[in-house]
Structure formats: structure tokens, C-alpha cells
Design a protein around this motif. Structure first.
Motif, mmCIF file in Angstrom:
data_model
loop_
_atom_site.group_PDB
_atom_site.id
_atom_site.type_symbol
_atom_site.label_atom_id
_atom_site.label_comp_id
_atom_site.label_asym_id
_atom_site.label_seq_id
_atom_site.Cartn_x
_atom_site.Cartn_y
_atom_site.Cartn_z
ATOM 1 N N ARG A 3 -33.566 -10.385 45.503
ATOM 2 C CA ARG A 3 -33.317 -9.110 46.192
ATOM 3 C C ARG A 3 -32.884 -8.120 45.144
ATOM 4 N NH1 ARG A 3 -36.056 -10.942 49.814
ATOM 5 N NH2 ARG A 3 -35.180 -11.903 51.667
ATOM 6 N N HIS A 4 -33.118 -6.834 45.404
ATOM 7 C CA HIS A 4 -32.705 -5.860 44.397
ATOM 8 C C HIS A 4 -32.137 -4.591 45.011
ATOM 9 C CE1 HIS A 4 -36.859 -4.339 45.131
ATOM 10 N NE2 HIS A 4 -36.276 -3.177 44.940
ATOM 11 N N ALA A 5 -31.376 -3.929 44.185
ATOM 12 C CA ALA A 5 -30.825 -2.612 44.506
ATOM 13 C C ALA A 5 -30.861 -1.811 43.223
ATOM 14 C CB ALA A 5 -29.393 -2.742 45.023
ATOM 15 N N THR A 6 -30.893 -0.505 43.366
ATOM 16 C CA THR A 6 -30.961 0.389 42.216
ATOM 17 C C THR A 6 -29.816 1.384 42.283
ATOM 18 O OG1 THR A 6 -33.366 0.208 42.224
ATOM 19 C CG2 THR A 6 -32.427 2.034 40.981
ATOM 20 N N ALA A 7 -29.162 1.574 41.142
ATOM 21 C CA ALA A 7 -28.110 2.573 41.015
ATOM 22 C C ALA A 7 -28.552 3.608 39.995
ATOM 23 C CB ALA A 7 -26.808 1.925 40.563
ATOM 24 N N VAL A 8 -28.398 4.878 40.351
ATOM 25 C CA VAL A 8 -28.640 5.978 39.418
ATOM 26 C C VAL A 8 -27.318 6.719 39.270
ATOM 27 C CG1 VAL A 8 -29.901 8.122 38.997
ATOM 28 C CG2 VAL A 8 -31.066 6.183 40.076
ATOM 29 N N TRP A 9 -26.852 6.876 38.036
ATOM 30 C CA TRP A 9 -25.581 7.554 37.759
ATOM 31 C C TRP A 9 -25.837 8.702 36.808
ATOM 32 C CZ3 TRP A 9 -20.950 7.125 39.958
ATOM 33 C CH2 TRP A 9 -19.883 7.784 39.370
ATOM 34 N N LYS A 10 -25.236 9.856 37.094
ATOM 35 C CA LYS A 10 -25.370 11.027 36.227
ATOM 36 C C LYS A 10 -23.985 11.575 35.931
ATOM 37 C CE LYS A 10 -29.902 12.177 38.034
ATOM 38 N NZ LYS A 10 -30.721 13.129 38.769
ATOM 39 N N GLY A 11 -23.699 11.779 34.656
ATOM 40 C CA GLY A 11 -22.424 12.369 34.268
ATOM 41 C C GLY A 11 -21.411 11.351 33.801
ATOM 42 N N THR A 12 -20.203 11.833 33.600
ATOM 43 C CA THR A 12 -19.111 10.984 33.132
ATOM 44 C C THR A 12 -18.554 10.148 34.273
ATOM 45 O OG1 THR A 12 -17.398 12.613 33.622
ATOM 46 C CG2 THR A 12 -18.455 12.761 31.448
ATOM 47 N N LEU A 13 -17.680 9.224 33.921
ATOM 48 C CA LEU A 13 -17.089 8.358 34.941
ATOM 49 C C LEU A 13 -16.374 9.158 36.018
ATOM 50 C CD1 LEU A 13 -16.185 5.631 36.117
ATOM 51 C CD2 LEU A 13 -14.243 5.723 34.542
ATOM 52 N N THR A 14 -15.478 10.065 35.614
ATOM 53 C CA THR A 14 -14.638 10.746 36.606
ATOM 54 C C THR A 14 -15.296 11.972 37.220
ATOM 55 O OG1 THR A 14 -13.521 11.976 34.859
ATOM 56 C CG2 THR A 14 -12.481 9.930 35.605
ATOM 57 N N GLN A 23 -33.473 -2.551 48.407
ATOM 58 C CA GLN A 23 -34.848 -2.975 48.661
ATOM 59 C C GLN A 23 -35.228 -2.815 50.128
ATOM 60 O OE1 GLN A 23 -35.441 -6.982 47.317
ATOM 61 N NE2 GLN A 23 -37.343 -7.258 48.409
ATOM 62 N N SER A 24 -34.309 -3.134 51.027
ATOM 63 C CA SER A 24 -34.593 -3.080 52.461
ATOM 64 C C SER A 24 -34.673 -1.657 52.996
ATOM 65 C CB SER A 24 -33.496 -3.814 53.233
ATOM 66 O OG SER A 24 -32.273 -3.084 53.130
ATOM 67 N N GLY A 25 -34.092 -0.718 52.258
ATOM 68 C CA GLY A 25 -34.006 0.650 52.746
ATOM 69 C C GLY A 25 -32.750 0.917 53.553
ATOM 70 N N ALA A 26 -31.910 -0.104 53.724
ATOM 71 C CA ALA A 26 -30.660 0.096 54.459
ATOM 72 C C ALA A 26 -29.802 1.153 53.774
ATOM 73 C CB ALA A 26 -29.894 -1.216 54.585
ATOM 74 N N LEU A 27 -29.851 1.178 52.452
ATOM 75 C CA LEU A 27 -29.224 2.262 51.686
ATOM 76 C C LEU A 27 -30.344 3.019 50.995
ATOM 77 C CD1 LEU A 27 -26.223 0.496 49.915
ATOM 78 C CD2 LEU A 27 -26.189 1.812 52.019
ATOM 79 N N LYS A 28 -30.367 4.316 51.219
ATOM 80 C CA LYS A 28 -31.378 5.160 50.587
ATOM 81 C C LYS A 28 -30.654 6.392 50.078
ATOM 82 C CE LYS A 28 -35.976 7.038 51.266
ATOM 83 N NZ LYS A 28 -36.542 6.423 50.075
ATOM 84 N N ALA A 29 -30.547 6.480 48.777
ATOM 85 C CA ALA A 29 -29.835 7.586 48.133
ATOM 86 C C ALA A 29 -28.398 7.689 48.653
ATOM 87 C CB ALA A 29 -30.585 8.893 48.302
ATOM 88 N N ALA A 30 -27.756 6.530 48.897
ATOM 89 C CA ALA A 30 -26.365 6.524 49.355
ATOM 90 C C ALA A 30 -25.471 7.006 48.208
ATOM 91 C CB ALA A 30 -25.951 5.123 49.792
ATOM 92 N N PRO A 31 -24.675 8.042 48.451
ATOM 93 C CA PRO A 31 -23.868 8.593 47.366
ATOM 94 C C PRO A 31 -22.668 7.712 47.027
ATOM 95 C CG PRO A 31 -23.379 9.735 49.413
ATOM 96 C CD PRO A 31 -24.499 8.774 49.703
ATOM 97 N N TYR A 32 -22.321 7.733 45.733
ATOM 98 C CA TYR A 32 -21.069 7.118 45.301
ATOM 99 C C TYR A 32 -20.567 7.854 44.069
ATOM 100 C CZ TYR A 32 -23.193 4.213 41.514
ATOM 101 O OH TYR A 32 -23.814 3.761 40.388
ATOM 102 N N SER A 33 -19.235 7.827 43.904
ATOM 103 C CA SER A 33 -18.617 8.545 42.785
ATOM 104 C C SER A 33 -17.244 7.950 42.513
ATOM 105 C CB SER A 33 -18.463 10.035 43.116
ATOM 106 O OG SER A 33 -17.484 10.217 44.130
ATOM 107 N N PHE A 34 -16.620 8.407 41.445
ATOM 108 C CA PHE A 34 -15.262 7.976 41.101
ATOM 109 C C PHE A 34 -14.310 8.295 42.255
ATOM 110 C CE2 PHE A 34 -11.059 8.535 39.267
ATOM 111 C CZ PHE A 34 -10.949 7.439 38.420
ATOM 112 N N LYS A 35 -14.419 9.516 42.786
ATOM 113 C CA LYS A 35 -13.534 9.916 43.884
ATOM 114 C C LYS A 35 -13.723 8.999 45.092
ATOM 115 C CE LYS A 35 -12.323 13.511 47.104
ATOM 116 N NZ LYS A 35 -12.644 14.724 47.773
ATOM 117 N N MET A 36 -14.982 8.717 45.438
ATOM 118 C CA MET A 36 -15.244 7.850 46.575
ATOM 119 C C MET A 36 -14.669 6.460 46.358
ATOM 120 S SD MET A 36 -19.190 8.756 47.282
ATOM 121 C CE MET A 36 -19.730 10.446 47.447
#
Length: 141
Positions: A3-14, A23-36
């Protein structure tokens, strides 16, 4: 099976941010960040790795237990599993605590406890989390 998932990160950690896709599409462009991950205690602004580990652990445990209960001749009407993954900044992930309430007709408390402990030990995600403490608090409804 892979099974696979892809993470795209832009910018610094904080200051940066990223998106997650599964892969399933259950998450599609789900946002995540340091604050989150570290500042939003409500958990409503987006997902984070610990939340995803918790979901995987709760789901895997419930599926594994349902199998053992069916093998025992006492299939569950409902299993409500919650996993809480603890992250200590600077230390890492230290624990996954599962809480379960089960509606299982025809099973006694001792057999239920035996099978929940077996599921905790044999669930593939529990095994993958072998470097951390995994706890279980299970009860019959």
C-alpha cells in the motif's frame, strides 16, 4: 501486498506545509503542517502523522479482534476501538493506547479479555509499533 501514500512538503519545518494522498483516495491533498501537528490541540485544522498512526492502529486492532471473535463462535455485533498516539516533542512517539468497547453476544468476560489481548499482540500494526508502549483497556457493552 503493498500500500502507498504520498507526502508533498514545501517550505521549512515550522513555516511550511504539505499534503497527503493515499492510494485508496481516502486522503486526497489532505493538508498537514507544523501547527496542525504541534499547536492545534483541537485537531480540526488538518491531519498529522500521529493521527494517521492512531487510525491505522484502531482499525487494524478491531479487524484482528473481529477475526478472533468469529473463530471463537462469538462474532461481535460492534467493536468501537479508539487509539490515542502520544507524541512528546524532542522524544518522539512514546505510546499507542487502545480503548475498546465491544458488543459481543454470548462471550464471557474472561474469554473476551483473552481474545482482546491476543488481538493486541497479533495485530500487524501493533507489531509494527514494537518500539513503543501499546496499552489496551477493553470492556463489554
Amino acid at each position: 501486498m503493498n500500500r502507498h501514500a504520498t507526502a508533498v512538503w514545501k517550505g521549512t519545518l515550522t513555516e511550511g506545509a504539505g499534503t497527503l494522498d493515499t492510494q485508496s483516495g481516502a486522503l486526497k491533498a489532505a493538508p498537514y503542517s507544523f501547527k496542525m501537528r504541534f499547536e492545534d490541540e483541537s485537531g480540526k485544522s488538518g491531519t498529522n502523522p500521529e493521527e494517521l498512526i492512531a487510525a491505522a492502529h484502531a482499525g487494524c486492532f478491531a479487524m484482528q479482534l473481529s477475526h478472533f471473535l468469529a473463530e471463537n463462535g462469538t462474532p461481535a455485533d460492534e467493536l468501537n476501538a479508539k487509539a490515542v498516539v502520544t507524541l512528546i516533542p524532542g522524544t518522539g512517539i512514546t505510546e499507542s493506547a487502545i480503548t475498546l468497547t465491544g458488543k459481543v453476544p454470548g462471550i464471557d468476560a474472561a474469554k473476551f479479555k483473552e481474545l482482546t489481548e491476543k488481538a493486541k499482540a497479533e495485530c500487524p500494526v501493533s507489531k509494527a509499533l514494537g518500539a513503543i508502549k501499546v496499552t489496551l483497556n477493553a470492556s463489554l457493552a
